[in-house]
Design a protein around this motif. Structure first.
Motif, PDB file in Angstrom:
ATOM      1  N   ARG A 210       0.928  -1.228  -0.027  1.00 18.61           N
ATOM      2  CA  ARG A 210       0.045   0.134   0.100  1.00 18.61           C
ATOM      3  C   ARG A 210       1.055   1.302  -0.109  1.00 18.61           C
ATOM      4  NH1 ARG A 210      -5.016  -1.031   4.121  1.00 18.61           N
ATOM      5  NH2 ARG A 210      -6.032  -2.813   2.991  1.00 18.61           N
ATOM      6  N   MET A 211       2.040   1.199   0.727  1.00 15.64           N
ATOM      7  CA  MET A 211       3.001   2.627   0.590  1.00 15.64           C
ATOM      8  C   MET A 211       3.332   2.625  -0.779  1.00 15.64           C
ATOM      9  SD  MET A 211       6.607   3.048   2.725  1.00 15.64           S
ATOM     10  CE  MET A 211       7.329   1.842   2.040  1.00 15.64           C
ATOM     11  N   GLY A 212       3.755   1.535  -1.661  1.00 17.43           N
ATOM     12  CA  GLY A 212       4.099   1.765  -2.830  1.00 17.43           C
ATOM     13  C   GLY A 212       2.905   2.310  -3.647  1.00 17.43           C
ATOM     14  N   LEU A 213       1.789   1.842  -3.391  1.00 15.66           N
ATOM     15  CA  LEU A 213       0.425   2.507  -4.239  1.00 15.66           C
ATOM     16  C   LEU A 213       0.489   3.909  -3.925  1.00 15.66           C
ATOM     17  CD1 LEU A 213      -1.813   1.741  -5.950  1.00 15.66           C
ATOM     18  CD2 LEU A 213      -3.143   1.020  -3.978  1.00 15.66           C
ATOM     19  N   ARG A 214       0.643   4.323  -2.598  1.00 14.18           N
ATOM     20  CA  ARG A 214       0.450   5.643  -2.168  1.00 14.18           C
ATOM     21  C   ARG A 214       1.463   6.504  -2.930  1.00 14.18           C
ATOM     22  NH1 ARG A 214      -0.667   3.440   2.986  1.00 14.18           N
ATOM     23  NH2 ARG A 214       1.583   4.007   3.862  1.00 14.18           N
ATOM     24  N   ALA A 217       0.428   7.029  -6.302  1.00 16.02           N
ATOM     25  CA  ALA A 217      -0.973   7.866  -6.593  1.00 16.02           C
ATOM     26  C   ALA A 217      -0.600   9.421  -6.382  1.00 16.02           C
ATOM     27  CB  ALA A 217      -1.874   7.608  -5.602  1.00 16.02           C
ATOM     28  N   VAL A 218       0.359   9.798  -5.212  1.00 16.06           N
ATOM     29  CA  VAL A 218       0.693  10.789  -5.122  1.00 16.06           C
ATOM     30  C   VAL A 218       1.624  11.701  -6.249  1.00 16.06           C
ATOM     31  CG1 VAL A 218       2.230  12.581  -3.812  1.00 16.06           C
ATOM     32  CG2 VAL A 218       0.747  10.910  -2.576  1.00 16.06           C
ATOM     33  N   ALA A 219       2.478  10.778  -6.878  1.00 14.13           N
ATOM     34  CA  ALA A 219       3.283  11.078  -8.096  1.00 14.13           C
ATOM     35  C   ALA A 219       2.476  11.263  -9.219  1.00 14.13           C
ATOM     36  CB  ALA A 219       4.513  10.046  -8.352  1.00 14.13           C
ATOM     37  N   SER A 220       1.489  10.390  -9.380  1.00 10.80           N
ATOM     38  CA  SER A 220       0.443  10.642 -10.595  1.00 10.80           C
ATOM     39  C   SER A 220      -0.505  12.023 -10.625  1.00 10.80           C
ATOM     40  CB  SER A 220      -0.417   9.360 -10.618  1.00 10.80           C
ATOM     41  OG  SER A 220      -1.153   9.427 -11.763  1.00 10.80           O
ATOM     42  N   SER A 221      -0.921  12.137  -9.561  1.00  8.21           N
ATOM     43  CA  SER A 221      -1.893  13.348  -9.393  1.00  8.21           C
ATOM     44  C   SER A 221      -2.259  13.468  -7.800  1.00  8.21           C
ATOM     45  CB  SER A 221      -3.420  12.979 -10.038  1.00  8.21           C
ATOM     46  OG  SER A 221      -4.080  13.868 -10.068  1.00  8.21           O
ATOM     47  N   ASP A 223      -4.311  15.651  -6.684  1.00  9.51           N
ATOM     48  CA  ASP A 223      -5.917  16.040  -6.546  1.00  9.51           C
ATOM     49  C   ASP A 223      -6.690  14.506  -6.291  1.00  9.51           C
ATOM     50  OD1 ASP A 223      -5.696  18.842  -6.452  1.00  9.51           O
ATOM     51  OD2 ASP A 223      -5.910  18.875  -8.413  1.00  9.51           O
ATOM     52  N   SER A 224      -5.951  13.716  -7.221  1.00 12.04           N
ATOM     53  CA  SER A 224      -6.807  12.362  -7.235  1.00 12.04           C
ATOM     54  C   SER A 224      -6.221  11.728  -6.037  1.00 12.04           C
ATOM     55  CB  SER A 224      -6.258  11.497  -8.555  1.00 12.04           C
ATOM     56  OG  SER A 224      -6.784  12.347  -9.878  1.00 12.04           O
ATOM     57  N   ALA A 225      -4.883  11.688  -5.568  1.00 14.58           N
ATOM     58  CA  ALA A 225      -4.615  11.297  -4.433  1.00 14.58           C
ATOM     59  C   ALA A 225      -5.441  11.678  -3.156  1.00 14.58           C
ATOM     60  CB  ALA A 225      -3.114  11.266  -4.096  1.00 14.58           C
ATOM     61  N   ARG A 226      -5.612  12.842  -3.108  1.00 15.45           N
ATOM     62  CA  ARG A 226      -6.488  13.468  -2.012  1.00 15.45           C
ATOM     63  C   ARG A 226      -7.777  12.760  -1.960  1.00 15.45           C
ATOM     64  NH1 ARG A 226      -3.863  18.369  -3.417  1.00 15.45           N
ATOM     65  NH2 ARG A 226      -2.185  18.982  -1.869  1.00 15.45           N
ATOM     66  N   LEU A 227      -8.289  12.697  -3.370  1.00 16.15           N
ATOM     67  CA  LEU A 227      -9.936  12.187  -3.348  1.00 16.15           C
ATOM     68  C   LEU A 227     -10.194  10.829  -2.920  1.00 16.15           C
ATOM     69  CD1 LEU A 227     -10.888  13.805  -7.004  1.00 16.15           C
ATOM     70  CD2 LEU A 227     -11.779  14.493  -4.606  1.00 16.15           C
ATOM     71  N   VAL A 228      -8.950   9.984  -2.884  1.00 20.74           N
ATOM     72  CA  VAL A 228      -9.095   8.660  -2.565  1.00 20.74           C
ATOM     73  C   VAL A 228      -8.705   8.242  -1.015  1.00 20.74           C
ATOM     74  CG1 VAL A 228      -9.011   7.704  -4.880  1.00 20.74           C
ATOM     75  CG2 VAL A 228      -6.871   7.706  -3.672  1.00 20.74           C
ATOM     76  N   GLY A 229      -8.378   9.521  -0.399  1.00 17.50           N
ATOM     77  CA  GLY A 229      -7.836   9.393   0.942  1.00 17.50           C
ATOM     78  C   GLY A 229      -6.419   9.352   1.389  1.00 17.50           C
ATOM     79  N   VAL A 230      -5.674   9.520   0.332  1.00 15.26           N
ATOM     80  CA  VAL A 230      -4.049   9.457   0.612  1.00 15.26           C
ATOM     81  C   VAL A 230      -3.533  10.532   1.355  1.00 15.26           C
ATOM     82  CG1 VAL A 230      -1.893   9.144  -0.531  1.00 15.26           C
ATOM     83  CG2 VAL A 230      -4.030   7.859  -1.646  1.00 15.26           C
ATOM     84  N   HIS A 231      -2.752  10.471   2.264  1.00 21.52           N
ATOM     85  CA  HIS A 231      -2.473  11.473   3.041  1.00 21.52           C
ATOM     86  C   HIS A 231      -1.072  11.929   2.554  1.00 21.52           C
ATOM     87  CE1 HIS A 231      -0.668  14.064   6.378  1.00 21.52           C
ATOM     88  NE2 HIS A 231      -1.564  13.698   7.267  1.00 21.52           N
ATOM     89  N   ILE A 232      -0.957  13.115   1.589  1.00 20.05           N
ATOM     90  CA  ILE A 232      -0.003  13.515   0.989  1.00 20.05           C
ATOM     91  C   ILE A 232       1.266  13.773   1.874  1.00 20.05           C
ATOM     92  CG2 ILE A 232       0.723  15.200  -0.749  1.00 20.05           C
ATOM     93  CD1 ILE A 232      -1.708  13.599  -1.855  1.00 20.05           C
TER      94      ILE A 232
END
Length: 341
Positions: A210-214, A217-221, A223-232
């Motif tokens: 999950r850490m790698g997925l986060r 997600a942060v590197a890709s977008s 805004d999208s990472a925030r929308l899915v609940g990722v702590h930037i």
């Protein structure tokens, strides 16, 4: 990225990336084969094989430092220009723990990696996180300021007197194996094995957890990472901490090959940046591959082209960087797309 590439299915894009990587690697291998034939004819197979071993050994060290650059870039799309200075400070911590506190070398290095990770996490929280993650220019300027701060701080604390740093692996007479007349030391073998294990472990972490997925997600977008609940903030902080630990380990492997002083990582960082650019700034495996190619290129070119000479080694790294940015900005194994370099 073209309009057609944006509309293509993910499987098609992955296949295209693999084909592009194979073509690039094929070109590199073909160039190395041609140069190898010339080198063997010119000075014999034994000298060529020894230089091949030396170049690969140096390249593995560049690849390990490149790993720390890739880890931060993969989560932030920003180059941390302070990475070499942070690795230098971590190496000094390991030296102090071993030399002054009497800790075993392995324990001293592990302790330095832990302290470096915690320190980097604090630096990210205090100096980096206040800036907008999308403001890459501001964060890059912060990393340049950190480079100067770490170098000045190390000079104030430890001074500029060069120190000898012990190796994790056996050294001295008899600490090598011979292959077709070329000497392969236990230090080179151990460093290569450790680098491969580290790359495989990081690759699994970044692709299977999950850490790698986060990170992705942060590197890709953002805004999208925030929308899915990722702590930037926490994700970027984790990237800085992991990169600092890896950088400290790399510094502790580089230091025995030279002298330990506040500037010993500066030249290595340039080679490592070339390695990360060549392998792909978002590819963990590419960092090690790029490091090997850069190490071989510098060693073979400076060894077999008389007009170049050993002083041209650093310039070779810049030539590699310029060539990659000109002809294949994503690197040998990097994902295709619009990259900020």
């Amino acid at each position: 990225m073209t309009v057609l590439e944006k509309q293509a299915p993910p499987d098609v894009l992955r296949l295209a990336r693999r084909r592009s990587a194979r073509r690039a690697l094929s070109i590199v291998v073909a160039a190395l084969a041609v140069f190898s034939a010339y080198a063997v004819i010119a000075d014999g197979a034994t000298l060529y094989l020894q230089r091949l071993v030396d170049g690969t050994s140096n390249g593995v060290l560049y690849g390990l430092v490149a790993l720390s650059l890739v880890l931060v870039y993969k989560a932030t799309r920003v180059i941390n220009f302070a990475q070499g200075a942070m690795a230098m400070a971590g190496t000094f911590l390991a030296y102090t723990a071993w030399n002054s506190w009497g800790l075993p070398l392995v324990v001293a290095i592990l302790l330095a990696m832990l302290v470096s990770a915690v320190g980097a996490a604090g630096v990210e929280r205090v100096l980096v996180r206040p800036f907008d993650p999308a403001n890459h220019l501001a964060i890059t300027i912060v990393t340049l300021a950190l480079y100067l701060i770490f170098n000045a701080g190390a000079a104030m604390i430890w001074g500029f007197d060069p120190r000898g740093f012990p190796s994790l692996f056996p050294t001295g007479s008899g600490s090598h194996v011979e292959v077709l007349g070329a000497r392969l030391s236990y230090v080179e073998l151990g460093t290569l094995l450790l680098a491969v294990v580290l790359v495989l472990a990081l690759h699994l972490v970044l692709t299977r957890t999950r850490m790698g997925l986060r990170f992705r997600a942060v590197a890709s977008s953002l805004d999208s990472a925030r929308l899915v609940g990722v702590h930037i903030g926490a994700t970027v902080q984790g990237a800085w901490a992991l990169a600092a630990a890896v950088g400290t380990l790399a510094g502790c492997l580089v230091a025995p090959t030279t002298f330990l002083d506040p500037t010993f990582m500066d030249k290595v960082l340039v080679y490592s940046f070339a390695a990360a650019t060549l392998g792909g700034l978002d590819s963990v495996v590419g960092a090690l591959v790029g490091g090997a190619v850069v190490g071989l290129t510098v060693t073979l070119v400076t060894g077999y082209v008389p007009a170049v000479g050993g002083s041209f080694g650093l310039a070779c790294a810049f030539v590699v960087i310029i060539a990659v940015l000109q002809f294949k900005p994503t690197g040998l194994l990097g994902a295709r797309g619009s990259e900020r370099v």
